[in-house]
Design a protein around this motif. Structure first.
Motif, PDB file in Angstrom:
ATOM      1  N   UNK A   1      41.382  65.070  48.408  1.00 49.82           N
ATOM      2  CA  UNK A   1      42.517  66.000  48.547  1.00 49.82           C
ATOM      3  C   UNK A   1      43.363  65.610  49.753  1.00 49.82           C
ATOM      4  N   UNK A   2      42.685  65.364  50.888  1.00 55.29           N
ATOM      5  CA  UNK A   2      43.411  64.975  52.095  1.00 55.29           C
ATOM      6  C   UNK A   2      44.097  63.631  51.905  1.00 55.29           C
ATOM      7  N   UNK A   3      43.369  62.689  51.276  1.00 52.90           N
ATOM      8  CA  UNK A   3      43.966  61.368  51.060  1.00 52.90           C
ATOM      9  C   UNK A   3      45.194  61.438  50.175  1.00 52.90           C
ATOM     10  N   UNK A   4      45.103  62.210  49.106  1.00 55.16           N
ATOM     11  CA  UNK A   4      46.241  62.331  48.188  1.00 55.16           C
ATOM     12  C   UNK A   4      47.411  63.029  48.861  1.00 55.16           C
ATOM     13  N   UNK A   5      47.148  64.076  49.644  1.00 54.80           N
ATOM     14  CA  UNK A   5      48.223  64.790  50.338  1.00 54.80           C
ATOM     15  C   UNK A   5      48.919  63.870  51.332  1.00 54.80           C
ATOM     16  N   UNK A   6      48.139  63.065  52.069  1.00 53.00           N
ATOM     17  CA  UNK A   6      48.741  62.131  53.030  1.00 53.00           C
ATOM     18  C   UNK A   6      49.622  61.089  52.313  1.00 53.00           C
ATOM     19  N   UNK A   7      49.131  60.594  51.181  1.00 53.67           N
ATOM     20  CA  UNK A   7      49.912  59.604  50.417  1.00 53.67           C
ATOM     21  C   UNK A   7      51.230  60.204  49.941  1.00 53.67           C
TER      22      UNK A   7
ATOM     23  N   UNK B   1      32.916  66.375  50.712  1.00 54.33           N
ATOM     24  CA  UNK B   1      33.192  65.260  49.800  1.00 54.33           C
ATOM     25  C   UNK B   1      34.396  65.545  48.908  1.00 54.33           C
ATOM     26  N   UNK B   2      34.574  66.830  48.525  1.00 58.50           N
ATOM     27  CA  UNK B   2      35.727  67.199  47.705  1.00 58.50           C
ATOM     28  C   UNK B   2      37.027  67.120  48.502  1.00 58.50           C
ATOM     29  N   UNK B   3      36.927  67.365  49.812  1.00 61.47           N
ATOM     30  CA  UNK B   3      38.142  67.377  50.634  1.00 61.47           C
ATOM     31  C   UNK B   3      38.711  65.984  50.865  1.00 61.47           C
TER      32      UNK B   3
ATOM     33  N   UNK C   1      43.908  71.923  53.396  1.00 58.06           N
ATOM     34  CA  UNK C   1      42.739  71.045  53.442  1.00 58.06           C
ATOM     35  C   UNK C   1      42.211  70.920  54.862  1.00 58.06           C
ATOM     36  N   UNK C   2      43.127  70.891  55.858  1.00 64.25           N
ATOM     37  CA  UNK C   2      42.702  70.844  57.259  1.00 64.25           C
ATOM     38  C   UNK C   2      41.916  72.097  57.635  1.00 64.25           C
ATOM     39  N   UNK C   3      42.396  73.254  57.178  1.00 67.91           N
ATOM     40  CA  UNK C   3      41.679  74.501  57.461  1.00 67.91           C
ATOM     41  C   UNK C   3      40.315  74.501  56.776  1.00 67.91           C
ATOM     42  N   UNK C   4      40.266  73.967  55.562  1.00 69.03           N
ATOM     43  CA  UNK C   4      38.987  73.879  54.850  1.00 69.03           C
ATOM     44  C   UNK C   4      38.022  72.949  55.574  1.00 69.03           C
TER      45      UNK C   4
END
Length: 203
Positions: free
Chosen positions: A146-152, A141-143, A174-177
């Motif tokens: 993070x992934x959404x913000x990084x993609x943006x 749920x935390x990821x 985040x992908x590794x996590x």
């Protein structure tokens, strides 16, 4: 007949703790034949493996009572290694009341304890698996943000922007996590196998 044919190792000792009788089960379990044991002190059998202060106290006390007494022992024997035993004793009066014998019954609980340890270990692993599964869900749920913000950020930044490299590092981490999360979930509970065509040469 009961003494001879029971599957439980048994001995009959006199009041001086000298072996009077040995049943075949005792011979099979501990390698002490009647010829090598009868007429000898009990604590001399099996190379002295039975000689412990606790067992000596128990047998001397048991000679004086009709009550059954028990003692758990962990002992190492020359031919069979370490065994976990329960020794039960009971005083037996002579028919003519001229003296007393001591009847020893020995239960080998080694295999039972090993099976119980396997059950306990499996239960501990199951508990750890449930904990790992719960942590993985929360971590997942935390990821998501993070992934959404990084993609943006990656969409809005030019590749030449100094911040682009940092956003890309966040995305890769985040992908590794996320991969770690899937591994934790797989440990926590059985997962369906993902069957798909695979390029073996590439692997």
């Amino acid at each position: 007949s009961v003494f001879e044919f029971t599957m439980e190792p048994k001995l009959l000792l006199n009041s001086a703790l000298i072996v009077e009788l040995v049943n075949p089960a005792f011979h099979e379990a501990f390698g002490a034949s009647p010829e090598s044991a009868v007429g000898r002190p009990f604590f001399d059998t099996a190379g002295g493996a039975w000689d412990t202060p606790e067992l000596r106290r128990l047998l001397h006390a048991a000679v004086e009572t009709d009550d059954r007494m028990e003692l758990a022992l962990d002992r190492e024997f020359p031919d069979i290694g370490v065994r976990h035993l329960v020794v039960g004793t009971r005083g037996v009066r002579h028919e003519d009341e001229s003296g007393r014998w001591l009847l020893l019954s020995i239960s080998d609980v080694t295999d039972t304890l090993r099976r119980q340890e396997l059950v306990n270990r499996a239960s501990r692993l199951e508990s750890i698996g449930r904990l790992a599964s719960g942590v993985a869900h929360d971590f997942n749920n935390l990821l998501v943000p993070i992934l959404g913000s990084a993609d943006t950020m990656l969409e809005k930044l030019a590749t030449s922007d100094p911040l682009y490299r940092h956003a890309d590092m966040i995305r890769n981490a985040a992908d590794r996590a996320a991969t770690l999360t899937r591994q934790l979930l797989a440990y926590g509970r059985p997962q369906p196998l993902l069957v798909q065509p695979t390029n073996v040469r590439a692997i």
